[in-house]
Design a protein around this motif. Structure first.
Motif, PDB file in Angstrom:
ATOM      1  N   TYR A  33     -24.642  17.237 -15.477  1.00 23.28           N
ATOM      2  CA  TYR A  33     -24.199  16.518 -14.257  1.00 23.28           C
ATOM      3  C   TYR A  33     -23.230  17.133 -13.343  1.00 23.28           C
ATOM      4  O   TYR A  33     -22.517  17.948 -14.041  1.00 23.28           O
ATOM      5  CB  TYR A  33     -23.640  14.923 -14.560  1.00 23.28           C
ATOM      6  N   GLY A  34     -23.454  17.021 -12.130  1.00 24.01           N
ATOM      7  CA  GLY A  34     -22.538  17.673 -11.145  1.00 24.01           C
ATOM      8  C   GLY A  34     -21.765  16.472 -10.363  1.00 24.01           C
ATOM      9  O   GLY A  34     -22.365  15.765 -10.033  1.00 24.01           O
ATOM     10  N   ILE A 184     -20.415  17.005 -18.121  1.00 12.59           N
ATOM     11  CA  ILE A 184     -20.212  16.780 -16.362  1.00 12.59           C
ATOM     12  C   ILE A 184     -19.511  17.968 -15.843  1.00 12.59           C
ATOM     13  O   ILE A 184     -18.388  18.391 -16.587  1.00 12.59           O
ATOM     14  CB  ILE A 184     -19.429  15.542 -16.532  1.00 12.59           C
ATOM     15  N   LEU A 185     -19.824  18.552 -14.699  1.00 14.92           N
ATOM     16  CA  LEU A 185     -19.147  19.703 -14.312  1.00 14.92           C
ATOM     17  C   LEU A 185     -18.860  19.482 -12.846  1.00 14.92           C
ATOM     18  O   LEU A 185     -19.419  18.947 -11.910  1.00 14.92           O
ATOM     19  CB  LEU A 185     -20.307  20.863 -14.098  1.00 14.92           C
ATOM     20  N   VAL A 193     -23.511  26.588  -9.188  1.00 13.34           N
ATOM     21  CA  VAL A 193     -23.954  25.900 -10.369  1.00 13.34           C
ATOM     22  C   VAL A 193     -25.308  24.906  -9.996  1.00 13.34           C
ATOM     23  O   VAL A 193     -25.852  24.218 -10.731  1.00 13.34           O
ATOM     24  CB  VAL A 193     -22.962  24.820 -10.716  1.00 13.34           C
ATOM     25  N   SER A 194     -25.699  24.820  -8.720  1.00 12.11           N
ATOM     26  CA  SER A 194     -26.730  24.128  -8.155  1.00 12.11           C
ATOM     27  C   SER A 194     -28.099  24.216  -9.218  1.00 12.11           C
ATOM     28  O   SER A 194     -28.679  23.059  -9.461  1.00 12.11           O
ATOM     29  CB  SER A 194     -27.133  24.175  -6.871  1.00 12.11           C
ATOM     30  N   LYS A 195     -28.296  25.326  -9.805  1.00 11.30           N
ATOM     31  CA  LYS A 195     -29.490  25.306 -10.691  1.00 11.30           C
ATOM     32  C   LYS A 195     -29.290  24.640 -11.733  1.00 11.30           C
ATOM     33  O   LYS A 195     -30.000  24.562 -12.485  1.00 11.30           O
ATOM     34  CB  LYS A 195     -29.815  26.925 -10.762  1.00 11.30           C
ATOM     35  N   LEU A 196     -28.079  24.696 -12.250  1.00 10.85           N
ATOM     36  CA  LEU A 196     -27.871  24.310 -13.522  1.00 10.85           C
ATOM     37  C   LEU A 196     -27.873  22.697 -13.920  1.00 10.85           C
ATOM     38  O   LEU A 196     -28.179  22.090 -14.805  1.00 10.85           O
ATOM     39  CB  LEU A 196     -26.119  24.551 -13.926  1.00 10.85           C
ATOM     40  N   LEU A 197     -27.561  22.083 -12.583  1.00 10.35           N
ATOM     41  CA  LEU A 197     -27.349  20.744 -12.575  1.00 10.35           C
ATOM     42  C   LEU A 197     -28.817  19.759 -12.374  1.00 10.35           C
ATOM     43  O   LEU A 197     -29.467  20.251 -11.701  1.00 10.35           O
ATOM     44  CB  LEU A 197     -26.634  20.345 -11.237  1.00 10.35           C
TER      45      LEU A 197
END
Lengths: 294, 223
Positions: A33-34, A184-185, A193-197
């Motif tokens: 999660y972001g 949760i980041l 980080v958008s690719k991670l979320l």
């Protein structure tokens, strides 16, 4: 789906401000999660309430089905790494790591050793004397090595350079696929980080603005650039987020979605159309003063 | 896994400040007294209160230990209650050890005829009357009480911030002023009637009070 966090009507009031207001969301098991938003939006306050570090004024928090406050069963499954974490003055890096190793039940010493080496952390150096970046690396090492079913990172990499940040992302993804857990980041570096979320929760002024799967966010906003005349006719019925003019060119950010017909029209006019990146979206949404867009 | 045990281990990592330094400071005070006794060598001997250095230092530890280790412990997902009990167990051990060390030195002082200099540092009249177990208990009770006096005031600060501490100082000031306004003769008389051991027993309810209140405050403290 199995929710490991359930938050209802969560409110935190300080004497003169409401930091978090009637927040409601769920967190599913084994997803990344972001938690995004400006400084002072209430992100840290929410995370501190999730981990029982501060007490809500109203509302309900269930983590792994129970209240996290003074609850060993719940706390044993949480690791919360925050930028502002304090360490005892006399503690060296090794003291912090060994203490964390004794406390977190799922601790993986191999991961810790590997990261300590990758970050080149001086084990015998006192925490007080570390540079900001090294200080952050200690937190990241604990967060990843703890293998807690719910791992929360609040601005974990202040002072870290791009190389070290990449190291963190790679490790996180690698370890996450081998040992799925919920992460949760919270960060300012949204593009990175958008690719991670997998899921994004945007907080603004203590309230939830967006709570969506990352895939669903493509249609949220667009930037359209063209001559003023062309643009005006197109955006009449659109919700405009921002608008700027440079000479004859006008650039507008509008809220989606766009219909197929509209997209064709834009193509015919040969206008420049971009979907907003996650970062642009968050920035444009949270910099609006009226907050009319929901 | 019981986290209070891990909290004890965490405190042990600061063993220099927690265990060695109080003794070192006291021994430093002792060596100065030794030098003075050696240089002046008065006939009536020297009676010094240098032992108070360890009392004061233990109180300072009590006042600082929360700031040093509480936010870290809570940050590592430890319950406030486990932090509290782990700290208490550790301090019981530390103060018992200190009490034993003080009494070993007391024994040496008596055996060496007060270091051959008639220096009374660890063996003082009144304070060191009674059998050895009572003397150990007296030292333990004083040290333990002072630690929790410091701990208690620091827990007020942790729970209520600066304002809380100011209110506490204000209340203490009022109580102290009221007491001095009263006729203190009966109080002193009462003290004089009791042995040091009996007085050290009287410290217990005070110590308990600090422990209970600081527990309640820490349970609601945030980091």
């Amino acid at each position: 789906m199995h929710n490991i966090v359930e938050v209802k009507g969560l409110t935190k009031k300080y004497s003169d401000v409401t930091a978090v207001n009637q927040v409601e969301f769920q967190i599913e098991k084994d997803k990344i999660y972001g938690l995004l938003g400006k400084n002072g939006a209430g992100k840290t306050t929410i995370m501190q309430m999730l981990t029982g570090q501060i007490f809500p004024s109203h509302g309900e928090i269930k983590v792994f089905g129970e209240s996290p406050i003074e609850n060993q069963v719940v706390l044993n499954q949480i690791c919360f790494i925050k930028e502002s974490q304090k360490y005892p003055d006399v503690f060296r890096v090794i003291d912090v790591i060994e203490t964390a190793a004794s406390i977190f039940p799922n601790w993986d010493q191999e991961v810790a050793d590997q990261l300590l080496e990758e970050f080149r952390l001086p084990l015998k150096k006192r925490m007080k004397k570390l540079s900001r970046g090294m200080f952050s690396s200690v937190g990241i090492t604990i967060g990843l090595a703890s293998r807690a079913p719910l791992t929360i990172f609040d601005e974990p990499y202040l002072g870290l350079d791009a190389v070290a940040r990449n190291l963190f992302y790679n490790y996180l993804l690698e370890d996450y696929s081998a040992h799925p857990r919920t992460v949760i980041l919270s960060t300012h570096l949204i593009d990175e980080v958008s690719k991670l979320l997998e899921h994004v929760i945007v907080i603004d002024q203590g309230e939830v603005l967006i709570d969506e799967e990352t895939d669903q966010l493509h249609d949220y906003g667009y930037t359209l650039t063209g001559t003023k005349k062309q643009i005006e006719s197109l955006i009449k019925e659109k919700n405009i987020i921002t608008k700027s003019t440079l000479g004859t060119l006008t650039s507008v950010t509008i809220k989606g979605p766009l219909s197929k017909k509209e997209k064709e029209q834009i193509q015919e006019l040969n206008l420049d159309l971009h979907t907003l990146s996650l970062q642009q979206l968050v920035v444009s949404l949270t910099s609006r003063k009226d907050g009319e867009l929901k | 896994m019981n986290q209070s045990f891990n909290i004890m281990k965490m405190h042990l990592r600061t063993k220099f400040t927690l265990i060695y330094l109080p003794v070192i400071i006291m021994l430093f005070s002792f060596s100065i007294n030794l030098i003075i006794a050696n240089a002046t060598n008065p006939k009536e001997g020297i009676y010094t209160g240098g032992i108070a250095s360890i009392y004061i230092y233990i109180m300072i530890i009590g006042a600082f230990i929360i700031k040093e280790t509480f936010p870290f412990s809570i940050g590592m997902s430890v319950r406030r209650a486990d932090y509290f009990w782990g700290t208490l167990y550790m301090i019981v051990l530390v103060t018992i050890c200190d009490a034993i060390i003080l009494n070993i030195l007391n024994l040496i002082e008596t055996m060496t005829n007060h270091w051959g200099l008639n220096l009374h540092f660890f063996n003082l009249p009144y304070l060191n009357d009674g059998p050895i177990w009572q003397q150990i208990f007296i030292q333990f009770s004083i040290l333990f009480h002072l630690f929790y006096l410091g701990f208690f005031s620091s827990s007020v600060h942790r729970r209520f911030g600066k304002k809380g501490l100011i209110v506490l100082m204000f209340i203490t000031g009022i109580i102290a002023s009221v007491i001095t306004l009263l006729n203190l003769a009966p109080l002193f008389h009462w003290f004089a009637q009791h042995t040091a051991f009996q007085l050290s027993l009287w410290l217990i309810p005070f110590t308990f009070f600090y422990i209970i209140i600081s527990y309640l405050f820490l349970r609601r403290a945030t980091v």
